[in-house]
Design a protein around this motif. Structure first.
Motif, short mmCIF file in Angstrom:
data_model
loop_
_atom_site.label_atom_id
_atom_site.label_comp_id
_atom_site.label_asym_id
_atom_site.label_seq_id
_atom_site.Cartn_x
_atom_site.Cartn_y
_atom_site.Cartn_z
N VAL A 251 30.19 -73.85 79.72
CA VAL A 251 29.80 -74.23 78.36
C VAL A 251 31.06 -74.27 77.48
N PRO B 33 22.02 -77.84 73.48
CA PRO B 33 22.00 -78.84 74.55
C PRO B 33 20.76 -78.70 75.45
N THR C 48 28.60 -78.45 79.92
CA THR C 48 27.84 -78.82 78.73
C THR C 48 28.51 -78.24 77.50
N THR C 49 27.99 -78.60 76.36
CA THR C 49 28.54 -78.05 75.12
C THR C 49 27.56 -77.04 74.54
N ILE D 13 19.43 -77.88 78.84
CA ILE D 13 19.95 -77.22 80.05
C ILE D 13 18.82 -77.16 81.08
N THR E 69 27.54 -72.90 85.56
CA THR E 69 27.36 -73.56 84.27
C THR E 69 28.59 -73.28 83.40
#
Ligand SMILES: C[C@@]1(CC(=O)O)C2=NC(=C\c3[nH]c(c(CCC(=O)O)c3CC(=O)O)Cc3[nH]c(c(CC(=O)O)c3CCC(=O)O)/C=C3\N/C(=C\2)[C@@H](CCC(=O)O)[C@]3(C)CC(=O)O)/[C@H]1CCC(=O)O
Ligand SMILES: NC(=O)c1ccc[n+]([C@@H]2O[C@H](COP(=O)([O-])OP(=O)(O)OC[C@H]3O[C@@H](n4cnc5c(N)ncnc54)[C@H](O)[C@@H]3O)[C@@H](O)[C@H]2O)c1
Length: 498
Positions: free
Chosen positions: A420, A407, A397-398, A409, A418
């Motif tokens: 990022v 984002p 994810t960003t 989550i 995870t």
């Protein structure tokens, strides 16, 4: 029948003909000035030329033509009767009147046409003052009265002719030949001639001279309808197909390729990316692509202008537009364009938007994958994003959603790693968000700053202290954050082995 309908007969002339002597055996007797002129004229008519004259009688020009093998045969002595064996034409140009006459009578006995340069009355034919331009041949004859005046008139006529008349004649010759190839019927003679006459009359000499092969074929396509289009209309059609061909040629090279540059180490480029970099005419690069990679570019490299830093939220879009327009211009100009992006073009690279932009404008975009830092950065820090018994899934994810939003989550899962991207700026908020999603505060995390670059930096943290660590350790972007039990997966293994 009334007499004025027909041309008057003017007696005393000679018959003007274009005598075809290709491969005919012509004997030239003598090697002086007049002989030199005869050699040129008969060679231009493709004759097989023999010169009979002793070496010491050759003038410079005749000697040159013999030495250059332009003359087919040279007999190095004075003329002898046997030289008339199998000869089709004789031209004497000697300074010996008695011998000239003798040669004349020998020729008569053998029925060989002969020109005796010094005795007009003994000539079967006279030469003319000539002007040639390609297939055009103009002969001026004063019929033996005033050769010098004939020469002067020749010059005047030549000066008065249109410049490309010879070319016009060649082109018409080509057109006539092609016309006969299309319609060779004997019965079509009238139609062919009528059409040819119209072309010659309706088109100017200049226009005829400018006929190229394509235009000739276009013009011929009107023959079946017995039409003669104007030169301009033919030019227009010919040009437009030429333009189409040129456009097609251009398009053949025009390509836009989105290329992933990977994490920044040139050795982690794909072979395809490297090849394209060296082939592209224009490389539009992200600022983040290191110089070590751009060294492979042989074409022009342009960068998206750095973010202007203005208050406009979409300041980066301005430079993006500029970049895309450069690409479009280059494509129209027939260039191979590489749009070079860090990591992988489709993983937070806005590559999809660019594909749509070009698609809307009629250009298909090829995409060459690159190694994304979401997968390479954990490796740089010896973190296996999946590991049996520890992690069986990865969330990428960003840290900065569009317009600064955080984002989405999902709830903590101990079996998930995870990852990022762009995690530095909002590290504190991210920490709060993760805690809110039941991530344990002491869950290990790792910042990988400039992974796989010379200035790589790896900083440990936990979910609870992401914000403090960024500040204390001065972590800066580009950095990837890896969170989960996998962070320590290989450490535990090492301890176990020890
Ligand atoms: C056109 C040209 C073609 C060529 O030779 O290829 C040609 N003579 C050319 C030049 C030229 N010839 C002469 C002069 C000096 C000035 C003058 O005398 O006027 C010049 C001018 C110069 O040299 O500038 C002298 C001369 N010529 C002839 C004799 C014998 C005689 O008349 O008794 C004498 C006297 C010899 C003497 O007095 O001793 C004879 C003939 N010369 C002919 C043709 C034939 C008639 C064609 C016609 O009348 O149109 C004819 C009958 C037979 C023949 O040669 O075929 C060529 C021009 C080439 C070019 O520039 O394109
Ligand atoms: N027709 C014309 O336009 C024209 C123009 C000028 C002169 N002429 C006449 O033509 C003749 C030649 O003129 P030129 O200027 O060439 O003269 P030139 O003196 O330059 O050449 C004469 C040539 O004839 C050769 N020769 C002589 N007897 C020979 C033989 N038996 N066999 C082979 N070669 C022989 C010589 O070696 C020399 O090469 C002259 O009689 C001249 O009056 C004609």
């Amino acid at each position: 029948m009334s007499s004025e309908n027909y041309a008057q007969i003017r007696k005393g002339g000679s018959l003007l003909l274009a005598w075809r002597i290709e491969n005919k055996r012509v004997l030239i007797v003598g090697g002086g000035n007049v002989a030199a002129g005869r050699i040129v004229k008969t060679l231009e008519a493709d004759a097989n030329v023999t010169v009979v004259c002793p070496d010491d009688g050759l003038n410079d020009e005749v000697r040159y033509r013999i030495n250059q093998n332009q003359v087919h045969n040279w007999i190095n002595r004075n003329f002898e009767e046997c030289d008339l064996e199998n000869v089709d034409m004789v031209l004497t140009a000697i300074d010996d009147h008695v011998r000239s006459r003798e040669i004349y009578y020998m020729c008569k006995a053998r029925k060989i046409p002969v020109n005796v340069a010094d005795v007009p009355s003994l000539c079967d034919f006279y030469f003319m003052a000539e002007h040639r331009d390609g297939p055009l041949q103009i002969g001026i004859s004063s019929n033996g009265q005033a050769p010098k005046l004939a020469t002067m008139i020749r010059q005047r006529v030549a000066d008065a002719l249109p410049e490309n008349i010879g070319m016009a004649i060649s082109k018409v010759g080509n057109l006539r030949q092609k016309l006969r190839d299309i319609d060779s019927d004997y019965e079509s003679s009238k139609k062919r001639m009528g059409w040819m006459i119209r072309v010659c009359k309706e088109w100017s000499l200049n226009e005829l001279a400018n006929l190229d092969d394509k235009m000739t074929d276009l013009l011929l396509s009107f023959y079946s309808k017995d039409e003669v289009p104007s030169f301009n209309s033919i030019v227009k059609v010919a040009r437009s197909t030429e333009d189409v061909n040129k456009d097609e040629e251009k398009r053949a090279r025009s390509r836009i390729i989105l290329v992933g540059a990977g994490p920044g180490d040139p050795s982690l480029l794909t072979i395809k990316a490297m090849t394209l970099l060296s082939q592209a005419d224009l490389i539009l690069s992200d600022r983040l692509v290191p110089a070590a990679i751009l060294e492979y570019a042989k074409g022009e490299v342009r960068f998206a202008s750095a973010k202007s830093g203005s208050e406009k939220t979409c300041s980066s879009d301005v430079s993006q537009d500029e970049l895309l327009n450069w690409a479009l211009e280059a494509l129209e100009a027939g260039k191979l364009v590489v749009r070079l992006k860090v990591g992988d073009p489709f993983l937070f690279g806005r590559g999809g938007e660019e594909v749509l932009f070009f698609k809307k404008r009629g250009w298909d975009v090829e995409v060459v994958p690159g190694i994304s830092s979401s997968l390479s950065a954990p490796l740089a820090a010896h973190i296996p994003v999946t590991h049996r018994g520890i992690s069986d899934q990865v969330l990428i994810t960003t840290g900065q959603g569009t317009k600064g939003r955080m984002p989405e989550i999902p709830e903590y899962n101990p079996m998930r790693t995870t990852v990022v991207l762009m995690a530095v700026g909002k590290a504190k908020n991210l920490s709060e968000l993760l805690l809110d999603r039941a991530y344990p505060s002491d869950l290990p995390a790792m910042f990988v700053e400039n992974g796989h670059r010379p200035n790589e930096k790896i900083v440990r943290a936990t979910v609870g202290d992401l914000g403090e660590i960024v500040e204390r350790e001065n972590v800066v972007s580009p950095a990837t954050l890896v969170i989960g039990r996998a962070v320590d997966a290989l450490l535990i293994d090492e301890e176990q082995q020890g």
